[in-house]
Design an enzyme around this catalytic site. Structure first.
Site, mmCIF file in Angstrom:
data_model
loop_
_atom_site.group_PDB
_atom_site.id
_atom_site.type_symbol
_atom_site.label_atom_id
_atom_site.label_comp_id
_atom_site.label_asym_id
_atom_site.label_seq_id
_atom_site.Cartn_x
_atom_site.Cartn_y
_atom_site.Cartn_z
ATOM 1 N N GLU A 50 5.544 6.833 -9.229
ATOM 2 C CA GLU A 50 4.128 6.518 -8.876
ATOM 3 C C GLU A 50 3.505 7.355 -7.854
ATOM 4 O O GLU A 50 2.316 7.969 -7.993
ATOM 5 C CB GLU A 50 4.099 5.097 -8.782
ATOM 6 N N GLY A 106 0.746 -1.434 -0.054
ATOM 7 C CA GLY A 106 -0.002 -0.156 0.061
ATOM 8 C C GLY A 106 0.815 1.281 -0.021
ATOM 9 O O GLY A 106 0.434 2.289 0.529
ATOM 10 N N SER A 107 1.904 1.184 -0.996
ATOM 11 C CA SER A 107 2.781 2.669 -0.706
ATOM 12 C C SER A 107 2.042 3.602 -1.640
ATOM 13 O O SER A 107 2.086 4.754 -1.182
ATOM 14 C CB SER A 107 4.080 2.386 -1.204
ATOM 15 N N ASN A 108 1.307 3.242 -2.593
ATOM 16 C CA ASN A 108 0.551 4.119 -3.568
ATOM 17 C C ASN A 108 -0.623 4.754 -2.657
ATOM 18 O O ASN A 108 -0.921 6.135 -2.531
ATOM 19 C CB ASN A 108 0.103 3.643 -4.766
ATOM 20 N N HIS A 136 0.126 1.738 -12.856
ATOM 21 C CA HIS A 136 0.978 0.296 -13.376
ATOM 22 C C HIS A 136 2.267 0.938 -13.516
ATOM 23 O O HIS A 136 2.502 2.089 -14.303
ATOM 24 C CB HIS A 136 0.303 -0.179 -14.586
ATOM 25 N N MET A 147 -4.816 -6.898 -6.668
ATOM 26 C CA MET A 147 -4.136 -7.968 -7.652
ATOM 27 C C MET A 147 -5.294 -8.924 -7.921
ATOM 28 O O MET A 147 -5.383 -10.248 -7.590
ATOM 29 C CB MET A 147 -2.936 -8.728 -7.126
ATOM 30 N N ASN A 168 -6.451 2.968 -12.314
ATOM 31 C CA ASN A 168 -5.417 2.104 -11.645
ATOM 32 C C ASN A 168 -3.984 2.698 -12.018
ATOM 33 O O ASN A 168 -3.809 3.558 -12.884
ATOM 34 C CB ASN A 168 -5.452 0.673 -12.362
HETATM 35 C C1 GAR Z 1 2.627 -0.520 -7.553
HETATM 36 O O1 GAR Z 1 4.172 -0.606 -8.382
HETATM 37 C C2 GAR Z 1 1.804 -0.732 -8.704
HETATM 38 O O2 GAR Z 1 1.948 0.160 -9.742
HETATM 39 C C3 GAR Z 1 1.726 -2.107 -9.120
HETATM 40 O O3 GAR Z 1 1.845 -2.707 -7.935
HETATM 41 C C4 GAR Z 1 2.578 -2.130 -7.061
HETATM 42 C C5 GAR Z 1 1.904 -1.938 -5.740
HETATM 43 O O4 GAR Z 1 2.481 -1.320 -4.719
HETATM 44 N N1 GAR Z 1 0.336 -2.344 -10.037
HETATM 45 C C6 GAR Z 1 0.283 -3.170 -10.959
HETATM 46 O O5 GAR Z 1 1.437 -3.867 -11.282
HETATM 47 C C7 GAR Z 1 -0.897 -3.435 -11.531
HETATM 48 N N2 GAR Z 1 -0.879 -4.157 -12.583
HETATM 49 P P1 GAR Z 1 1.924 -0.678 -3.557
HETATM 50 O O6 GAR Z 1 1.258 -1.751 -3.047
HETATM 51 O O7 GAR Z 1 3.127 -0.220 -2.638
HETATM 52 O O8 GAR Z 1 1.208 0.624 -4.103
#
Ligand code: GAR
EC number: 2.1.2.2
Length: 217
Positions: A176, A13-15, A111, A92, A109
């Protein structure tokens, strides 16, 4: 009135944290009203709670391939929180076309690649294998196809010869965390216009910056 946003996560969950942080600003046009995880062990849940954001867990595993049944429970939670916009942050789990259509234009979303290049798993490793010199991250509207849909915002980084998937992922992640809050700001303030499959930003003069990689000495 701030738009009511749910963030859906499956992991660290960093985003999500970047969105929560940005939404603390008084002038931010959206508020994060709930964080929903499809996994009880998602690290982001504790992080959200620490920030005072309500959380919910709807384990998707027990639903197996019955995506629609999972989405019925999810939709109920979204309704309870009167959610207007959804941000997927490392969520996911694939959605049915019905759920995606219901939220079309209201679900973002992120990516870690410059889509339409390298959708799917391990996009950073895909980028390194293909030898691109510039990669980055994309915020897009969700459509039934995975990691595709009208692009709201992208940010780019250079790819170095000695990059590993991990070092590239770390640089892209910084981007991101910048573009996701910015993209949500644009959407929540009504500046994102959908013109067929293309997004345009109302009143945007755009940046004329260029990024060239590698640099010839
Ligand atoms: C992030 O890098 C996001 O862009 C990617 O998963 C990671 C989640 O990190 N998403 C995908 O690949 C979608 N196809 P986070 O939990 O630290 O936000």
């Amino acid at each position: 009135m701030k738009r009511r946003v749910a963030i859906l996560i499956s992991g660290r969950g960093s985003n999500m944290a970047a969105l929560i942080q940005a939404a603390k600003a008084k002038d931010f046009p959206a508020e994060i009203v709930v964080v929903i995880s499809n996994r009880a062990d998602a690290g982001g849940l504790a992080l959200a709670a620490q920030n005072g954001v309500p959380t919910a867990t709807i384990e998707s595993k027990p639903f197996g391939k019955d995506r629609a049944a999972f989405e019925t429970v999810l939709q109920t939670a979204l309704d309870q929180h009167r959610v207007e916009l959804i941000c997927l942050g490392g969520f996911m789990r694939l959605f049915t076309a019905g759920f995606v259509q219901r939220w079309y234009g209201r679900m973002l979303n992120i990516h870690p690649s410059l889509l339409p290049s390298f959708p799917g798993l391990e996009p950073q490793a895909q980028a390194l294998r293909s030898g691109v010199k510039i990669s980055g991250a994309t915020v897009h509207f969700v459509i039934p196809e995975t990691d595709a849909g009208p692009i709201v915002m992208q940010g780019a980084v250079t790819v170095q010869d000695d990059d590993t998937p991990e070092t590239l992922a770390a640089r892209i992640l910084e981007i991101e965390h910048r573009i996701y809050p910015d993209a949500l700001r644009l959407l929540a303030s009504g500046h994102v216009m959908l013109d067929g499959e293309v997004c345009k930003i109302a009143g945007n003069a755009g940046s004329r910056d260029t990024l060239i990689s590698p640099v010839a000495n």
